[in-house]
Design an enzyme around this catalytic site. Sequence first.
Site, short mmCIF file in Angstrom:
data_model
loop_
_atom_site.label_atom_id
_atom_site.label_comp_id
_atom_site.label_asym_id
_atom_site.label_seq_id
_atom_site.Cartn_x
_atom_site.Cartn_y
_atom_site.Cartn_z
N ASP A 1 0.82 -1.22 0.00
CA ASP A 1 0.00 0.00 0.00
C ASP A 1 0.85 1.26 0.00
O ASP A 1 0.70 2.13 0.86
CB ASP A 1 -0.90 -0.04 1.24
CG ASP A 1 -1.90 1.11 1.26
OD1 ASP A 1 -2.09 1.69 2.35
OD2 ASP A 1 -2.45 1.44 0.19
N ASN B 1 7.12 -7.33 6.51
CA ASN B 1 5.90 -6.64 6.93
C ASN B 1 4.69 -7.44 6.51
O ASN B 1 4.49 -7.70 5.32
CB ASN B 1 5.79 -5.23 6.33
CG ASN B 1 4.52 -4.55 6.83
OD1 ASN B 1 4.42 -4.20 8.00
ND2 ASN B 1 3.54 -4.39 5.96
N GLU B 2 3.90 -7.86 7.52
CA GLU B 2 2.62 -8.52 7.28
C GLU B 2 2.70 -9.69 6.31
O GLU B 2 1.93 -9.79 5.35
CB GLU B 2 1.58 -7.51 6.77
CG GLU B 2 1.30 -6.41 7.78
CD GLU B 2 0.30 -5.39 7.27
OE1 GLU B 2 0.10 -5.29 6.05
OE2 GLU B 2 -0.30 -4.68 8.11
N ASN C 1 0.19 -5.33 13.85
CA ASN C 1 -0.57 -4.38 13.04
C ASN C 1 -2.05 -4.75 13.20
O ASN C 1 -2.46 -5.82 12.77
CB ASN C 1 -0.18 -4.48 11.56
CG ASN C 1 1.25 -4.02 11.30
OD1 ASN C 1 1.93 -3.60 12.23
ND2 ASN C 1 1.70 -4.08 10.06
N TYR D 1 -6.26 -3.42 13.15
CA TYR D 1 -7.14 -2.37 12.63
C TYR D 1 -8.61 -2.51 13.00
O TYR D 1 -9.49 -2.18 12.19
CB TYR D 1 -6.97 -2.28 11.12
CG TYR D 1 -5.69 -1.59 10.72
CD1 TYR D 1 -4.52 -2.30 10.53
CD2 TYR D 1 -5.65 -0.21 10.58
CE1 TYR D 1 -3.34 -1.66 10.19
CE2 TYR D 1 -4.46 0.44 10.22
CZ TYR D 1 -3.31 -0.30 10.04
OH TYR D 1 -2.15 0.33 9.70
N TYR E 1 -10.61 -1.45 9.47
CA TYR E 1 -10.85 -2.49 8.47
C TYR E 1 -11.90 -3.51 8.92
O TYR E 1 -12.31 -4.37 8.15
CB TYR E 1 -9.55 -3.19 8.09
CG TYR E 1 -8.69 -2.32 7.20
CD1 TYR E 1 -7.45 -1.85 7.61
CD2 TYR E 1 -9.14 -1.91 5.95
CE1 TYR E 1 -6.67 -1.04 6.80
CE2 TYR E 1 -8.38 -1.09 5.13
CZ TYR E 1 -7.15 -0.65 5.57
OH TYR E 1 -6.40 0.17 4.78
N GLU F 1 1.20 -0.84 14.01
CA GLU F 1 0.24 -0.17 13.13
C GLU F 1 -1.15 -0.23 13.74
O GLU F 1 -1.56 -1.29 14.21
CB GLU F 1 0.17 -0.81 11.74
CG GLU F 1 1.30 -0.46 10.82
CD GLU F 1 1.09 -0.99 9.41
OE1 GLU F 1 -0.08 -1.04 8.96
OE2 GLU F 1 2.08 -1.36 8.77
N TRP G 1 -0.27 4.22 12.70
CA TRP G 1 -0.03 4.32 11.26
C TRP G 1 -0.80 5.50 10.75
O TRP G 1 -2.01 5.57 10.91
CB TRP G 1 -0.52 3.04 10.57
CG TRP G 1 -0.14 2.93 9.14
CD1 TRP G 1 -0.98 3.06 8.07
CD2 TRP G 1 1.16 2.66 8.62
NE1 TRP G 1 -0.27 2.87 6.91
CE2 TRP G 1 1.05 2.64 7.22
CE3 TRP G 1 2.42 2.43 9.18
CZ2 TRP G 1 2.13 2.40 6.37
CZ3 TRP G 1 3.49 2.22 8.36
CH2 TRP G 1 3.34 2.19 6.97
N LYS H 1 -4.17 7.89 6.72
CA LYS H 1 -4.11 7.55 8.16
C LYS H 1 -3.08 8.41 8.90
O LYS H 1 -2.82 8.19 10.07
CB LYS H 1 -3.80 6.07 8.34
CG LYS H 1 -4.93 5.14 7.85
CD LYS H 1 -4.72 3.70 8.26
CE LYS H 1 -5.82 2.79 7.73
NZ LYS H 1 -5.70 2.62 6.24
C1 LIG Z 1 -4.62 -4.23 7.36
C2 LIG Z 1 -3.34 -3.77 6.70
C3 LIG Z 1 -3.08 -2.31 6.92
C4 LIG Z 1 -1.92 -1.85 6.08
N1 LIG Z 1 -0.65 -2.33 6.64
C5 LIG Z 1 0.53 -2.06 5.80
C6 LIG Z 1 0.59 -0.57 5.41
O1 LIG Z 1 1.58 -0.38 4.44
C7 LIG Z 1 -0.76 -0.07 4.86
O2 LIG Z 1 -0.68 1.28 4.51
C8 LIG Z 1 -1.84 -0.34 5.91
C9 LIG Z 1 -3.18 0.28 5.45
O3 LIG Z 1 -3.89 -0.35 4.65
O4 LIG Z 1 -3.46 1.40 5.89
#
Ligand SMILES: CCC[C@@H]1NC[C@@H](O)[C@H](O)[C@H]1C(=O)O
Length: 599
Positions: free
Chosen positions: A166, A413-414, A468, A470, A474, A508, A553, A572
């Site tokens: 993203d 990352n993730e 991370n 949300y 989300y 995050e 974030w 964000k």
């Molecule tokens: C649920 C994943 C969230 C996501 N995490 C990685 C970031 O690089 C994105 O910006 C962030 C988003 O979608 O805001």
Amino acid sequence: MEKGLLYPVTNKFREDQKLDGLWDFKFDPAEQGEAKGWTTGFDDPIKMPVPASFNDFFTDKDSREYTGDFWYAKKFFVPTYMDGKAIQLRFGAATHRATVYVNGKEIRSHEGGFLPFTADISDAVKLGKENIVALKMNNELHRDALPAGDTATLKNGKKMAKPFFDFYNYSGLNRSVHLLAVPKENIYDYSTTYEVSDDQATVHYSVEATKDADVKVSLADEDGNVVATSEGKSGDLVVKNPTLWQVRDAYLYTIKFELIDGGKAVDEYSDEIGLRTIEIKGHEILVNHKSVYLRGFGRHEDSIYAGRAFDLNVERRDMNLMDWIGANSFRSSHYPYDEQVYKFADREGILITDEVPAVGFKMAAASFLGGLDQSFFDGDWIDELYKKHIDQVRDMIKRDKNHPSVLAWSLCNEPDTSTDSAVPYFTKLFNDSKDLDPEKRPRTFTLNEDDTFEKSKCLQFPDFYLLNRYPGWYHKWGYEISDGEAGLRAELDEWKNSDIDKPIVFSEYGADTEPGLHKLPSIMWSEEYQIELLDMFDRVFDSYDFVRGEQPWNLADFQTVEGNMRVNGNKKGIFTRDRQPKAAAFFLKKRWTSLPLDY
Ligand SMILES: CCC[C@@H]1NC[C@@H](O)[C@H](O)[C@H]1C(=O)O
């Protein structure tokens, strides 16, 4: 893997000349640059600033979105006094891959758009004359490269980046280019580890040089007083009554290495270091044996006009914003930043979780962005990807290991760790990386929403956890946020009731927020809602003593691909993209400036 990644310096043996400024630039969609002789320059160039991403300078979408081969070229003069030296070009970042030509001779290639590489051009340059460097570059995304994605070909034949991540695929010579002259016999690396107490600090050092020669070492305080000396390619520097490097109270010593050959100095390298130790003990993060609670951000190297390029002006503003708000840390999400960022953080006393660009290793993210829905680690691209992944982990640690600001290494990352196929990949990654850092700083990766305590198969690897999460954005969003809080607490209760006793840092959490949008009561996208969400997370953090950090974030709004989930990028940010505060900045400032360091 690069042999040495020392930051360029000028001294009595070395010269560093920046080649920044306007370069010749040209797209090469037909991939015929070599055949057309562009290795020695090309006609009708676009004059392109370096360092900069090329994308946002253009007014047409084909150029901004361009994906494929493109060329840079620049004439440069090599003075005769460089004769007898190793003459090199050092590229801070060429995103994502490059092949370097000097005077038409192919010198080397490099893969990885966020770490430096050096081309030795001694045999290709003409001394006392003008030379020309040309780079063939490419910014396509692939599943077996970092950062992960696809490159689609549209019906009109144009290529299009399809990121599994993203942030916008800003491309180009995003960091400075240096012309270097160093002694042929030179120091090409060094490392330090530390032992500290109130009345004494010991610096264990080691030096890598091209020749097995004598080494003289000295350590000077900020006033230039030599406080310790040693000899040999490895040894100890003992400092009585040291001034330690502390979080938000930095003190830098200067370490100086001299390479002595035939009784005289032939090379010298100096650098600023901080006397401090990093430890994880139970669920505490310790700096100099004292517990630290992280407050800060996930960031991006991102700004208007120059895209992903390092901009000293933006960095100065960001460091001032982090000081103003009471932050003491950040993650270099999702790639290693320019070396000058770490130098800034060394001086500001800020802690960095340094992250390699292993992002997008999750097909679910890709499906959100238009990919498949399968386990990423079942793909037939994994072997090739791993070679690049571990190579960039090696170079990130080699480049950044001597910064006191570096707290930890984030190796991904993730990633999709909810399936068994992730386990062999992470087993290899953590085995192959365990001895890369002489200081043995903690290694980790961020756990995405789907990679919970219950579902992740890879919780055995991290030295501490980066979550991370949300809820409130989300999922369980808006008026449902109370269910989001309940779910978050339920997961943390599982961590609490488990036999795991390691720190958790929330790396995050946040809400997209349109600056200036106000609503009473709140709605999503309003500044009021962003504060409500942060307040909910803070309530949860304050309920669990193993939560040892909060990094919402993002520090600032940033550019992403266009899409129906993005309003000209990711909003964000606690600050806008032009670095002005949303209401949430004042909310966080009030909380963070009231928290003690070891909260
Ligand atoms: C649920 C994943 C969230 C996501 N995490 C990685 C970031 O690089 C994105 O910006 C962030 C988003 O979608 O805001």
